[in-house]
Write a protein that holds these residues in place. Structure first.
Motif, PDB file in Angstrom:
ATOM      1  N   LYS A  62      61.707  57.214  68.348  1.00 32.90           N
ATOM      2  CA  LYS A  62      61.842  55.792  68.030  1.00 32.90           C
ATOM      3  C   LYS A  62      60.450  55.180  68.098  1.00 32.90           C
ATOM      4  CE  LYS A  62      66.527  55.474  69.850  1.00 32.90           C
ATOM      5  NZ  LYS A  62      67.420  54.852  70.858  1.00 32.90           N
ATOM      6  N   VAL A  63      60.153  54.278  67.158  1.00 29.61           N
ATOM      7  CA  VAL A  63      58.784  53.777  67.048  1.00 29.61           C
ATOM      8  C   VAL A  63      58.759  52.260  66.870  1.00 29.61           C
ATOM      9  CG1 VAL A  63      57.963  55.936  66.057  1.00 29.61           C
ATOM     10  CG2 VAL A  63      58.698  54.103  64.532  1.00 29.61           C
ATOM     11  N   ALA A  64      57.613  51.687  67.220  1.00 32.22           N
ATOM     12  CA  ALA A  64      57.387  50.248  67.028  1.00 32.22           C
ATOM     13  C   ALA A  64      55.886  49.999  66.982  1.00 32.22           C
ATOM     14  CB  ALA A  64      58.021  49.452  68.164  1.00 32.22           C
ATOM     15  N   THR A  65      55.527  48.849  66.476  1.00 32.57           N
ATOM     16  CA  THR A  65      54.169  48.334  66.614  1.00 32.57           C
ATOM     17  C   THR A  65      54.302  46.951  67.246  1.00 32.57           C
ATOM     18  OG1 THR A  65      54.046  47.105  64.527  1.00 32.57           O
ATOM     19  CG2 THR A  65      53.494  49.466  64.447  1.00 32.57           C
ATOM     20  N   THR A  66      53.178  46.380  67.623  1.00 34.39           N
ATOM     21  CA  THR A  66      53.221  45.020  68.161  1.00 34.39           C
ATOM     22  C   THR A  66      53.797  44.064  67.124  1.00 34.39           C
ATOM     23  OG1 THR A  66      51.165  45.586  69.296  1.00 34.39           O
ATOM     24  CG2 THR A  66      51.912  43.300  69.463  1.00 34.39           C
ATOM     25  N   SER A  67      53.381  44.227  65.871  1.00 30.16           N
ATOM     26  CA  SER A  67      53.882  43.315  64.848  1.00 30.16           C
ATOM     27  C   SER A  67      55.372  43.518  64.591  1.00 30.16           C
ATOM     28  CB  SER A  67      53.077  43.439  63.551  1.00 30.16           C
ATOM     29  OG  SER A  67      52.962  44.771  63.146  1.00 30.16           O
ATOM     30  N   THR A  68      55.862  44.757  64.665  1.00 34.15           N
ATOM     31  CA  THR A  68      57.301  45.002  64.565  1.00 34.15           C
ATOM     32  C   THR A  68      58.031  44.238  65.665  1.00 34.15           C
ATOM     33  OG1 THR A  68      56.816  47.279  63.892  1.00 34.15           O
ATOM     34  CG2 THR A  68      59.086  46.802  64.496  1.00 34.15           C
ATOM     35  N   ALA A  69      57.512  44.360  66.881  1.00 31.57           N
ATOM     36  CA  ALA A  69      58.133  43.705  68.030  1.00 31.57           C
ATOM     37  C   ALA A  69      58.132  42.186  67.877  1.00 31.57           C
ATOM     38  CB  ALA A  69      57.413  44.106  69.312  1.00 31.57           C
ATOM     39  N   VAL A  70      57.008  41.640  67.418  1.00 30.16           N
ATOM     40  CA  VAL A  70      56.916  40.189  67.225  1.00 30.16           C
ATOM     41  C   VAL A  70      57.945  39.718  66.204  1.00 30.16           C
ATOM     42  CG1 VAL A  70      55.449  38.338  66.317  1.00 30.16           C
ATOM     43  CG2 VAL A  70      54.509  39.985  67.937  1.00 30.16           C
ATOM     44  N   MET A  71      58.030  40.396  65.069  1.00 25.34           N
ATOM     45  CA  MET A  71      58.957  39.969  64.024  1.00 25.34           C
ATOM     46  C   MET A  71      60.408  40.099  64.485  1.00 25.34           C
ATOM     47  SD  MET A  71      57.091  38.723  61.770  1.00 25.34           S
ATOM     48  CE  MET A  71      58.477  38.341  60.693  1.00 25.34           C
ATOM     49  N   ASN A  72      60.735  41.168  65.186  1.00 23.86           N
ATOM     50  CA  ASN A  72      62.100  41.324  65.693  1.00 23.86           C
ATOM     51  C   ASN A  72      62.424  40.265  66.741  1.00 23.86           C
ATOM     52  OD1 ASN A  72      62.673  43.482  64.018  1.00 23.86           O
ATOM     53  ND2 ASN A  72      62.134  45.030  65.530  1.00 23.86           N
ATOM     54  N   ALA A  73      61.442  39.912  67.567  1.00 23.89           N
ATOM     55  CA  ALA A  73      61.648  38.878  68.573  1.00 23.89           C
ATOM     56  C   ALA A  73      61.878  37.523  67.914  1.00 23.89           C
ATOM     57  CB  ALA A  73      60.463  38.817  69.525  1.00 23.89           C
ATOM     58  N   LEU A  74      61.093  37.199  66.901  1.00 27.58           N
ATOM     59  CA  LEU A  74      61.275  35.922  66.205  1.00 27.58           C
ATOM     60  C   LEU A  74      62.654  35.853  65.548  1.00 27.58           C
ATOM     61  CD1 LEU A  74      57.748  35.406  64.600  1.00 27.58           C
ATOM     62  CD2 LEU A  74      58.691  34.274  66.635  1.00 27.58           C
ATOM     63  N   GLU A  75      63.098  36.971  64.995  1.00 26.11           N
ATOM     64  CA  GLU A  75      64.438  37.007  64.399  1.00 26.11           C
ATOM     65  C   GLU A  75      65.507  36.802  65.475  1.00 26.11           C
ATOM     66  OE1 GLU A  75      67.314  39.905  61.693  1.00 26.11           O
ATOM     67  OE2 GLU A  75      65.284  40.559  62.191  1.00 26.11           O
ATOM     68  N   ALA A  76      65.338  37.469  66.628  1.00 23.77           N
ATOM     69  CA  ALA A  76      66.312  37.338  67.716  1.00 23.77           C
ATOM     70  C   ALA A  76      66.367  35.905  68.246  1.00 23.77           C
ATOM     71  CB  ALA A  76      65.967  38.305  68.845  1.00 23.77           C
ATOM     72  N   LEU A  77      65.239  35.202  68.193  1.00 21.72           N
ATOM     73  CA  LEU A  77      65.168  33.814  68.660  1.00 21.72           C
ATOM     74  C   LEU A  77      65.498  32.814  67.551  1.00 21.72           C
ATOM     75  CD1 LEU A  77      61.878  34.154  70.729  1.00 21.72           C
ATOM     76  CD2 LEU A  77      64.163  33.696  71.684  1.00 21.72           C
ATOM     77  N   ASP A  78      65.780  33.316  66.334  1.00 19.62           N
ATOM     78  CA  ASP A  78      66.051  32.482  65.173  1.00 19.62           C
ATOM     79  C   ASP A  78      64.901  31.500  64.935  1.00 19.62           C
ATOM     80  OD1 ASP A  78      67.557  31.737  62.954  1.00 19.62           O
ATOM     81  OD2 ASP A  78      68.553  30.105  64.026  1.00 19.62           O
ATOM     82  N   ALA A  79      63.679  31.998  65.090  1.00 19.37           N
ATOM     83  CA  ALA A  79      62.481  31.173  64.921  1.00 19.37           C
ATOM     84  C   ALA A  79      61.925  31.353  63.515  1.00 19.37           C
ATOM     85  CB  ALA A  79      61.436  31.554  65.962  1.00 19.37           C
ATOM     86  N   LYS A  80      61.961  30.296  62.747  1.00 19.78           N
ATOM     87  CA  LYS A  80      61.472  30.332  61.366  1.00 19.78           C
ATOM     88  C   LYS A  80      60.045  29.802  61.242  1.00 19.78           C
ATOM     89  CE  LYS A  80      65.604  31.426  59.610  1.00 19.78           C
ATOM     90  NZ  LYS A  80      66.395  31.612  60.821  1.00 19.78           N
ATOM     91  N   SER A  81      59.595  29.066  62.263  1.00 19.49           N
ATOM     92  CA  SER A  81      58.231  28.525  62.241  1.00 19.49           C
ATOM     93  C   SER A  81      57.616  28.696  63.628  1.00 19.49           C
ATOM     94  CB  SER A  81      58.233  27.048  61.854  1.00 19.49           C
ATOM     95  OG  SER A  81      58.930  26.276  62.813  1.00 19.49           O
ATOM     96  N   ILE A  82      56.314  28.922  63.656  1.00 21.41           N
ATOM     97  CA  ILE A  82      55.649  29.178  64.935  1.00 21.41           C
ATOM     98  C   ILE A  82      54.345  28.405  65.061  1.00 21.41           C
ATOM     99  CG2 ILE A  82      56.630  31.503  65.182  1.00 21.41           C
ATOM    100  CD1 ILE A  82      53.817  32.596  64.389  1.00 21.41           C
ATOM    101  N   ALA A  83      53.951  28.225  66.307  1.00 25.25           N
ATOM    102  CA  ALA A  83      52.571  27.876  66.641  1.00 25.25           C
ATOM    103  C   ALA A  83      51.914  29.170  67.099  1.00 25.25           C
ATOM    104  CB  ALA A  83      52.526  26.829  67.744  1.00 25.25           C
ATOM    105  N   LEU A  84      50.692  29.408  66.681  1.00 26.53           N
ATOM    106  CA  LEU A  84      49.973  30.642  66.974  1.00 26.53           C
ATOM    107  C   LEU A  84      48.679  30.318  67.716  1.00 26.53           C
ATOM    108  CD1 LEU A  84      49.408  33.733  66.494  1.00 26.53           C
ATOM    109  CD2 LEU A  84      48.316  33.038  64.345  1.00 26.53           C
ATOM    110  N   ILE A  85      48.508  30.921  68.881  1.00 27.32           N
ATOM    111  CA  ILE A  85      47.254  30.802  69.627  1.00 27.32           C
ATOM    112  C   ILE A  85      46.743  32.214  69.880  1.00 27.32           C
ATOM    113  CG2 ILE A  85      46.149  30.024  71.766  1.00 27.32           C
ATOM    114  CD1 ILE A  85      48.263  27.828  71.955  1.00 27.32           C
TER     115      ILE A  85
END
Length: 199
Positions: A62-85
């Motif tokens: 089973k594999v992931a990258t940081t960006s995979t994890a970020v995108m899956n987390a945003l989907e799980a949180l139903d986040a369509k827009s973000i602030a990025l720091i």
């Protein structure tokens, strides 16, 4: 390498990724994650796909990258827009905003703090990041992403979420979340951040 000069084009990095993954598999790891936010986002979805394929070629179950994890987390949180720091330069921060644009995530606010490289990222105190969050000019976004595996901020997530009244994700936090999710782990709800309530 996580300190000193460490950036190189993805095509030069992939053989190192395969070699490191093969070594980790000697420990019978069930999930292998390539964990560097900037490198996993720098070349968009194609770059992310090549990293995932490199891990699979090495035999990771089973594999992931940081960006995979970020995108899956945003989907799980139903986040369509973000602030990025980020602690990155303007150029590296723009590479991340391009990654999110390509993925259909709206960027309501983006700031690269230009901390001067990995060693400086590691040395930046957690209070710096809580001050950046407190200084956001508006709250017109669904979630906040504190980007980079080399910054210390995970211990502040619960308090920052309360003050912001928004979910906050960090690179280290979501990679932990993603690997636990892939393992089918139960009982992660006490870990920092709303994201762990989604497992």
């Amino acid at each position: 390498r996580m300190t000193g000069p460490n950036r190189k084009p993805l095509n030069e990095l992939l053989p190192d990724v395969e070699r490191a993954c093969a070594e980790l598999l000697d420990a019978k790891c069930e999930v292998i994650a390539f964990h560097c936010t900037a490198n996993s986002m720098a070349e968009g979805s194609e770059g992310e796909a090549s990293l995932l394929e490199a891990l699979r070629r090495s035999g990771a179950p089973k594999v992931a990258t940081t960006s995979t994890a970020v995108m899956n987390a945003l989907e799980a949180l139903d986040a369509k827009s973000i602030a990025l720091i980020t602690p990155y330069s303007q150029k590296a921060t723009e590479e991340e905003t391009h990654f999110f644009d390509e993925a259909g995530v709206a960027i309501a606010y983006a700031k690269g703090c230009d901390r001067g490289g990995s060693d400086a990222y590691c040395a930046t105190p957690p209070a710096f990041w809580s001050a950046e969050v407190a200084g956001l000019p508006h709250k017109k976004f669904d979630a906040l992403f504190l980007s980079c595996a080399n910054i210390a901020c995970i211990g502040l997530v619960d308090d920052m979420e309360k003050s912001l009244d928004r979910p906050i994700i960090t690179s280290n936090q979501v990679v932990i979340w993603e690997t636990l999710r892939l393992l089918g782990w139960q009982g992660a709800q006490k870990l920092p951040g709303r994201i762990f309530k989604t497992i």
